[in-house]
Design an enzyme around this catalytic site. Sequence first.
Site, PDB file in Angstrom:
ATOM      1  N   HIS A 169     -19.914 -31.477 -18.989  1.00  0.00           N
ATOM      2  CA  HIS A 169     -18.947 -32.553 -18.826  1.00  0.00           C
ATOM      3  C   HIS A 169     -19.702 -33.811 -18.409  1.00  0.00           C
ATOM      4  O   HIS A 169     -20.411 -33.804 -17.407  1.00  0.00           O
ATOM      5  CB  HIS A 169     -17.905 -32.186 -17.771  1.00  0.00           C
ATOM      6  CG  HIS A 169     -16.964 -31.118 -18.217  1.00  0.00           C
ATOM      7  ND1 HIS A 169     -16.125 -30.445 -17.359  1.00  0.00           N
ATOM      8  CD2 HIS A 169     -16.719 -30.617 -19.442  1.00  0.00           C
ATOM      9  CE1 HIS A 169     -15.412 -29.578 -18.039  1.00  0.00           C
ATOM     10  NE2 HIS A 169     -15.752 -29.658 -19.300  1.00  0.00           N
ATOM     11  N   LEU A 193     -10.581 -43.933 -27.135  1.00  0.00           N
ATOM     12  CA  LEU A 193      -9.839 -44.781 -28.068  1.00  0.00           C
ATOM     13  C   LEU A 193     -10.656 -46.002 -28.474  1.00  0.00           C
ATOM     14  O   LEU A 193     -10.562 -46.483 -29.610  1.00  0.00           O
ATOM     15  CB  LEU A 193      -8.513 -45.219 -27.428  1.00  0.00           C
ATOM     16  CG  LEU A 193      -7.568 -46.043 -28.292  1.00  0.00           C
ATOM     17  CD1 LEU A 193      -7.070 -45.226 -29.485  1.00  0.00           C
ATOM     18  CD2 LEU A 193      -6.390 -46.554 -27.463  1.00  0.00           C
ATOM     19  N   THR A 195     -15.974 -19.218 -28.194  1.00  0.00           N
ATOM     20  CA  THR A 195     -16.770 -18.872 -27.024  1.00  0.00           C
ATOM     21  C   THR A 195     -16.322 -17.494 -26.533  1.00  0.00           C
ATOM     22  O   THR A 195     -15.459 -16.858 -27.136  1.00  0.00           O
ATOM     23  CB  THR A 195     -16.645 -19.948 -25.932  1.00  0.00           C
ATOM     24  OG1 THR A 195     -17.647 -19.728 -24.937  1.00  0.00           O
ATOM     25  CG2 THR A 195     -15.266 -19.957 -25.285  1.00  0.00           C
ATOM     26  N   ASP A 248     -15.546 -30.913 -25.990  1.00  0.00           N
ATOM     27  CA  ASP A 248     -16.124 -32.255 -26.131  1.00  0.00           C
ATOM     28  C   ASP A 248     -15.058 -33.347 -26.171  1.00  0.00           C
ATOM     29  O   ASP A 248     -15.265 -34.415 -26.739  1.00  0.00           O
ATOM     30  CB  ASP A 248     -16.984 -32.371 -27.408  1.00  0.00           C
ATOM     31  CG  ASP A 248     -18.023 -31.272 -27.526  1.00  0.00           C
ATOM     32  OD1 ASP A 248     -18.742 -31.054 -26.546  1.00  0.00           O
ATOM     33  OD2 ASP A 248     -18.101 -30.627 -28.583  1.00  0.00           O
ATOM     34  N   GLU A 249     -13.892 -33.098 -25.543  1.00  0.00           N
ATOM     35  CA  GLU A 249     -12.806 -34.081 -25.617  1.00  0.00           C
ATOM     36  C   GLU A 249     -12.913 -35.175 -24.560  1.00  0.00           C
ATOM     37  O   GLU A 249     -12.153 -36.137 -24.598  1.00  0.00           O
ATOM     38  CB  GLU A 249     -11.435 -33.389 -25.457  1.00  0.00           C
ATOM     39  CG  GLU A 249     -11.113 -32.362 -26.509  1.00  0.00           C
ATOM     40  CD  GLU A 249     -11.428 -30.944 -26.046  1.00  0.00           C
ATOM     41  OE1 GLU A 249     -10.964 -29.989 -26.681  1.00  0.00           O
ATOM     42  OE2 GLU A 249     -12.147 -30.809 -25.036  1.00  0.00           O
TER      43      GLU A 249
END
Length: 425
Positions: A40, A334, A238, A12-13
Site C-alpha cells: 500500500h 481521478l 491470491t 492496486d486500487e
Amino acid sequence: MVTAIVGADWGDEGKGKITDVKASESDIVIRFQGGYNAGHTIVNQYGKFALHQLPSGVFHSHVTNVIGNGVALNPEKFIAELQGLLDRGVPKPKLLVSDRTQILMPYHVLLDSYEEARLSSRSYGSTRSGIAPFYSDKFAKIGFQVSELFGDEAYLREKIDHVLTLKNVYFEHLYHRPAISAEDVYRKLMEYKEMLAPYVGDVFNFLYQAVRAKKNILLEGQLGALKDPDFGIYPMVTSSNTLAAYGAVSTGIPPYEIKNIIAVVKAYSSAVGAGEFVSEIFGEEADELRRRGGDGGEFGATTGRPRRMGWLDLVASRYGCRVQGATCVALTVLDALGYLDEIPVCVAYELDGKRIDDFPTTVKLKRCKPVLEKLPGWKCDIRGIRKFEDLPENARRYVEFAEKGIGVPIRIISNGPSRDDIIYR
C-alpha cells in the site's frame, strides 16, 4: 464502530491512501489478511512509503496497529519495514501482533519460486513471496503459529521433524534441491521469537474489549475482490480471502460489528499478475496511462512490475462491490485521466455474441469482450480541488456515471497522491 477498507477489483486500487486518511479517525487499524506480496503506497509529511505488512495506521501516533491472525507474517520483512520507517524519521508506532498469527518461513519462499519456475508459461504470476505455500500449510495444519514459538521446545522440535518429512519430498524429489535441515528451521524460529517478542499479544481479547468500549476500529484489506479464491478470477487469485467478511475471521470481531465497508475503485483499471482482464488496453495507449497513473506511474509497490492497464470496468467493479458488501465507494486517481479528450468506460461484456451485465466465472470470462462507452474528458489538472462542485463539469459527470453503473454511493474521491488530495461528497 468497525469499518473495513477493501478493494473492489484486482487490487492496486489505492487502498493505502484511503486507510491512511481514515486512520486519523481511528483508534485501531488492523491488517487482516495477506502477506508482503502486495503493498500500500502512502504519501505524507514524512515522504512516500510502500507498506507491505505494517498496517497503514503506523504514521498516526494515537493508533494501535494490529497484525491479525489471518496474515502471512514474515518476521524479517516486518522488522525491516519497521526499521525503515524509523530510519526516515517516523515516530515508533504502536504495534500488536496476534499470538494466533502464523509464520511465513523461508522454505515457503523457495517452494513458491521453484514451483513458478517449474510451471514456466503456465505460472500464476506469483510474486514468489511464499504466500500460496504458506496458506497451504496453514490449512494442512503444518504451519507454525506465533504462540508455538513461546511454548515447549520438545513439542516444537517434534513438529519441525514432522513438517520437514513432507517438505523435503518436494525439495529433493520434485525440485531436485537440497533438503531442509531441522536444526536450521529451529534456529530460524528462535530468531523470529526474539524479533516478535516485544509485539506479541492476545489480540482476540484486546479487540473484544475494544469493541465493547466502542473504539473506532479500521480493518485494512490487501488486494481486491477479483483476487479472492472463492469469488475472484480463479485460479489466478491470491491464497487468502480478500473480502471484508474475512475481517471477522481474521480478528475475532463479530461480523455484525462491521458497520461500514468502503470499497475502493480506481477511476481506471490496473492489475499485477496473470488472470482475466476484460477492459485491458495495450501498446502506446496503455503506456501513456501507466505513465500518468498512480502516484508516480503504475508499477507494483512490492515487485516494481509494470501494471497491466485498462479502462474503468463497471461490470467488474459493480460485482466487486456486491461481494464486498460495500456501503460506499472511494474512487481514486481521478486526476490521472485529465489528459484524455474522451474516456472509454466498460459498461457491459459481450459473451458469445450476447451482451451481459453480470460478472461471470472465469471459464466464461475468458470469452468476454468489453462493451465500451466514451465519455467526454475534462482536459485539465484537478489536483488541489477540495469540493465536488468545484470539479469540471465533465469530471463530475464521469463520477456520477461511475456511481450509477456501480450502484453504490461514491462518498470519497481521491484526486492526487497526497493525504490532502481528497474530496468528500
